[in-house]
Design a protein around this motif. Structure first.
Motif, mmCIF file in Angstrom:
data_model
loop_
_atom_site.group_PDB
_atom_site.id
_atom_site.type_symbol
_atom_site.label_atom_id
_atom_site.label_comp_id
_atom_site.label_asym_id
_atom_site.label_seq_id
_atom_site.Cartn_x
_atom_site.Cartn_y
_atom_site.Cartn_z
ATOM 1 N N VAL A 1 10.932 -28.548 35.034
ATOM 2 C CA VAL A 1 10.627 -28.902 36.422
ATOM 3 C C VAL A 1 11.205 -27.838 37.349
ATOM 4 N N VAL A 2 10.331 -27.292 38.176
ATOM 5 C CA VAL A 2 10.727 -26.277 39.143
ATOM 6 C C VAL A 2 11.142 -26.944 40.450
ATOM 7 N N ARG A 3 10.387 -27.986 40.833
ATOM 8 C CA ARG A 3 10.640 -28.644 42.116
ATOM 9 C C ARG A 3 10.127 -30.081 42.063
ATOM 10 N N LEU A 4 10.884 -30.990 42.653
ATOM 11 C CA LEU A 4 10.470 -32.377 42.815
ATOM 12 C C LEU A 4 10.675 -32.736 44.274
ATOM 13 N N THR A 5 9.572 -32.981 44.962
ATOM 14 C CA THR A 5 9.638 -33.332 46.380
ATOM 15 C C THR A 5 9.111 -34.750 46.571
ATOM 16 N N VAL A 6 9.092 -35.216 47.798
ATOM 17 C CA VAL A 6 8.555 -36.547 48.073
ATOM 18 C C VAL A 6 7.058 -36.597 47.828
ATOM 19 N N ASP A 7 6.402 -35.420 47.807
ATOM 20 C CA ASP A 7 4.954 -35.366 47.640
ATOM 21 C C ASP A 7 4.479 -35.037 46.235
ATOM 22 N N GLU A 8 5.251 -34.247 45.466
ATOM 23 C CA GLU A 8 4.753 -33.788 44.170
ATOM 24 C C GLU A 8 5.852 -33.284 43.253
ATOM 25 N N LEU A 9 5.470 -33.101 41.990
ATOM 26 C CA LEU A 9 6.326 -32.513 40.970
ATOM 27 C C LEU A 9 5.687 -31.177 40.597
ATOM 28 N N THR A 10 6.476 -30.106 40.617
ATOM 29 C CA THR A 10 5.977 -28.780 40.244
ATOM 30 C C THR A 10 6.692 -28.331 38.990
ATOM 31 N N VAL A 11 5.894 -27.861 37.999
ATOM 32 C CA VAL A 11 6.455 -27.449 36.720
ATOM 33 C C VAL A 11 6.094 -25.994 36.426
ATOM 34 N N ASP A 12 6.882 -25.381 35.548
ATOM 35 C CA ASP A 12 6.633 -24.014 35.124
ATOM 36 C C ASP A 12 5.326 -23.956 34.341
ATOM 37 N N ASP A 13 4.491 -22.976 34.606
ATOM 38 C CA ASP A 13 3.169 -22.861 33.984
ATOM 39 C C ASP A 13 3.188 -22.811 32.468
ATOM 40 N N LEU A 14 4.034 -22.021 31.879
ATOM 41 C CA LEU A 14 3.973 -21.777 30.446
ATOM 42 C C LEU A 14 4.773 -22.754 29.609
ATOM 43 N N THR A 15 5.388 -23.753 30.225
ATOM 44 C CA THR A 15 6.238 -24.648 29.453
ATOM 45 C C THR A 15 5.708 -26.070 29.380
ATOM 46 N N VAL A 16 4.494 -26.311 29.825
ATOM 47 C CA VAL A 16 3.903 -27.639 29.721
ATOM 48 C C VAL A 16 3.352 -27.778 28.317
ATOM 49 N N SER A 17 3.719 -28.863 27.621
ATOM 50 C CA SER A 17 3.251 -29.041 26.251
ATOM 51 C C SER A 17 2.741 -30.458 26.040
ATOM 52 N N PRO A 18 1.862 -30.631 25.056
ATOM 53 C CA PRO A 18 1.358 -31.969 24.760
ATOM 54 C C PRO A 18 2.421 -32.810 24.075
ATOM 55 N N THR A 19 2.196 -34.109 24.018
ATOM 56 C CA THR A 19 3.121 -34.993 23.318
ATOM 57 C C THR A 19 3.112 -34.646 21.837
ATOM 58 N N PRO A 20 4.136 -35.012 21.067
ATOM 59 C CA PRO A 20 4.258 -34.585 19.669
ATOM 60 C C PRO A 20 3.069 -34.893 18.780
ATOM 61 N N GLU A 21 2.328 -35.953 19.034
ATOM 62 C CA GLU A 21 1.204 -36.285 18.158
ATOM 63 C C GLU A 21 -0.023 -35.431 18.439
ATOM 64 N N GLN A 22 0.045 -34.569 19.454
ATOM 65 C CA GLN A 22 -1.094 -33.733 19.803
ATOM 66 C C GLN A 22 -0.973 -32.364 19.159
ATOM 67 N N LYS A 23 -2.063 -31.651 19.085
ATOM 68 C CA LYS A 23 -2.095 -30.340 18.462
ATOM 69 C C LYS A 23 -1.412 -29.302 19.348
ATOM 70 N N PRO A 24 -0.633 -28.372 18.769
ATOM 71 C CA PRO A 24 -0.002 -27.313 19.533
ATOM 72 C C PRO A 24 -1.008 -26.437 20.268
ATOM 73 N N SER A 25 -2.230 -26.349 19.807
ATOM 74 C CA SER A 25 -3.230 -25.509 20.452
ATOM 75 C C SER A 25 -3.660 -26.055 21.809
ATOM 76 N N ALA A 26 -3.232 -27.268 22.136
ATOM 77 C CA ALA A 26 -3.589 -27.886 23.399
ATOM 78 C C ALA A 26 -2.622 -27.547 24.523
ATOM 79 N N VAL A 27 -1.708 -26.611 24.301
ATOM 80 C CA VAL A 27 -0.735 -26.251 25.325
ATOM 81 C C VAL A 27 -1.455 -25.629 26.513
ATOM 82 N N VAL A 28 -1.075 -26.054 27.710
ATOM 83 C CA VAL A 28 -1.689 -25.567 28.945
ATOM 84 C C VAL A 28 -1.085 -24.235 29.315
#
Length: 88
Positions: free
Chosen positions: A61-88
């Protein structure tokens, strides 16, 4: 209790402005009361690729404001039961 968390239902964006979805739930450590993961429900069009939720660690998490949550682009990952190729 969960409904009192201020981040629930907030939109989640990457630092480059890509919309990922909304905070659907938060995993909290029962002993320390710290956030372990934010669970983000992706857009319906992305659910077939990413599954039901994205798991985001607090360190991503880069920033959490009253309006939104902002995350780092390259570190968003799917839940463990999902395929690693689905990383955003």
């Amino acid at each position: 209790m969960a409904s009192s968390l201020p981040c629930l239902h907030k939109p989640v964006y990457t630092t480059t402005g890509r919309y990922l979805g909304r905070v659907a739930d938060v995993e909290v450590d029962a002993l320390t009361h710290q956030v372990v993961h934010y669970l983000v429900a992706p857009l319906p069009t992305l659910q077939r690729f990413l599954g039901s939720c994205l798991t985001i660690a607090p360190r991503q998490v880069v920033r959490l404001t009253v309006d939104e949550l902002t995350v780092d682009d390259l570190t968003v990952s799917p839940t463990p039961e999902q395929k690693p190729s689905a990383v955003v």
